[in-house]
Design a protein around this motif. Structure first.
Motif, mmCIF file in Angstrom:
data_model
loop_
_atom_site.group_PDB
_atom_site.id
_atom_site.type_symbol
_atom_site.label_atom_id
_atom_site.label_comp_id
_atom_site.label_asym_id
_atom_site.label_seq_id
_atom_site.Cartn_x
_atom_site.Cartn_y
_atom_site.Cartn_z
ATOM 1 N N ALA A 52 0.744 4.878 -4.208
ATOM 2 C CA ALA A 52 0.600 3.667 -5.013
ATOM 3 C C ALA A 52 0.748 3.257 -6.230
ATOM 4 O O ALA A 52 1.635 2.756 -7.560
ATOM 5 C CB ALA A 52 -1.112 3.326 -5.419
ATOM 6 N N GLY A 162 -4.918 3.987 -2.948
ATOM 7 C CA GLY A 162 -3.906 3.416 -2.283
ATOM 8 C C GLY A 162 -4.290 2.201 -1.189
ATOM 9 O O GLY A 162 -3.721 1.397 -1.247
ATOM 10 N N TRP A 166 -4.178 -1.181 -3.996
ATOM 11 C CA TRP A 166 -3.370 -0.996 -4.103
ATOM 12 C C TRP A 166 -2.923 -2.105 -2.762
ATOM 13 O O TRP A 166 -2.742 -3.029 -2.501
ATOM 14 C CB TRP A 166 -1.907 0.113 -3.951
ATOM 15 C CG TRP A 166 -0.583 -0.678 -4.178
ATOM 16 C CD1 TRP A 166 -0.352 -1.341 -5.362
ATOM 17 C CD2 TRP A 166 -0.064 -1.192 -2.846
ATOM 18 N NE1 TRP A 166 0.837 -1.935 -5.053
ATOM 19 C CE2 TRP A 166 0.999 -2.199 -4.294
ATOM 20 C CE3 TRP A 166 0.082 -0.594 -1.708
ATOM 21 C CZ2 TRP A 166 2.595 -2.290 -3.259
ATOM 22 C CZ3 TRP A 166 1.564 -2.035 -0.955
ATOM 23 C CH2 TRP A 166 1.941 -1.968 -1.834
#
Length: 311
Positions: A52, A162, A166
């Motif tokens: 990310a 992550g 994101w």
């Protein structure tokens, strides 16, 4: 291929590729019995965060980098605190309710009154005669989960930065249901380096273990995604993930001694444990709980629900 999809593929390749790289010493060594397992598993949890951060700081470079990861802003404070509180409750509830459901379906060997498996674990740990009544020791496990949730927060953030920080917002333009399903598939498949060694599903062949892990990650990921989207922050999802990991041991606390637990069928990992999370996900979808929360500054319009234009 549009830029958004290309970024998602880059992120997936980086996070999963790094996971295999970090876990490779276990494949070359003694697998789950390798003395490095704990360190490797912990390091692996940070690979989605690395992916990310690479996307945000190297590939895409948006102006509001921490906002794009859900790390900031921490407001409105009241809403954030509410979802942080839910992050301590929802994962424990999902893990616990899976046990009587599994018991009712005949796939979880429960001992909800004698706690015989827990007694056996304490005896094996060398405690001999119990210092307190078993009911008190069971109650103390809930306190341990609360403490463990915050201890686990940093490594859980390594994953959630992550998956929900994101990736989930990046998938939202394709629709909330697709976003939850695809992010869950990627999250589940990311576990493959450990699952194929027998982690979580020791009684199942590796391919079935990966399939089951993907199913669990889709449904549990729906709850984590709800916390992320409605709070507009990654912190509730990270705390929920830490709580989930801390509460995983409840499946042994309430089990009968001497009876094997097939996690393909039982606990939150197995199909019987998916029933309540599936019902929760259906309710959340039906009540449109995966839509963006009321706007807060630049968060307005962050998660459109129509496919982006190709570019």
């Amino acid at each position: 291929m549009d830029r958004n999809l290309r970024s998602i593929l880059y992120f997936t390749a980086i996070s999963c590729g790094l996971a295999w790289l970090v876990a490779w010493p276990l494949w070359q060594g003694d697998g789950l019995f390798d003395t490095r397992f704990g360190v490797v598993a912990l390091a692996m949890m940070f690979t989605p965060a690395v992916a990310a951060l690479a996307m945000v700081f190297i590939v895409e470079r948006p102006a509001a980098k921490f906002r794009s990861l859900g790390l900031w802003p921490l407001k409105p404070a009241g809403r954030l605190l509410m979802y942080l509180a839910l992050a301590l409750i929802v994962p424990v509830a999902l893990i616990l309710v899976a046990l009587p459901v599994g018991d009712a379906l005949g796939v979880y060997p429960a001992d909800f009154t004698g706690f015989s498996a827990f007694k056996a674990i304490l005896a094996t740990a060398g405690q001999g005669e119990l210092p307190l009544p078993i009911e008190t020791l069971v109650a103390m496990q809930f306190v341990n989960v609360l403490i463990g949730a915050f201890i686990n927060l940093l490594p859980a953030l390594g994953e959630e930065l992550g998956w929900r920080g994101w990736l989930l917002p990046k998938l939202m333009p394709y629709g909330p249901v697709r976003a939850i399903v695809v992010s869950g598939i990627i999250w589940g498949a990311w576990h493959a380096p450990l699952i194929l060694l027998g982690h979580n599903y020791p009684l199942a062949p590796g391919w079935l273990g990966v399939f089951m892990m993907i199913g669990m990650c889709i449904l549990v990921g729906a709850a984590f995604g709800w916390l992320r989207l409605r709070s507009t922050s990654v912190w509730p999802a990270a705390l929920a993930h830490g709580t989930f990991n801390a509460a995983a041991g409840f499946s042994m606390v309430f089990a009968a001694a001497g009876a094997p637990i097939n996690t393909v069928n039982a606990t939150i990992l197995g199909w019987s444990g998916w029933i309540v999370p599936l019902l929760l996900a259906i309710v959340l979808v039906a009540t449109r709980q995966f839509r963006e929360a009321p706007a807060s500054g630049k968060l307005a319009g962050q998660f459109p629900t129509h496919p982006p234009a190709a570019g």
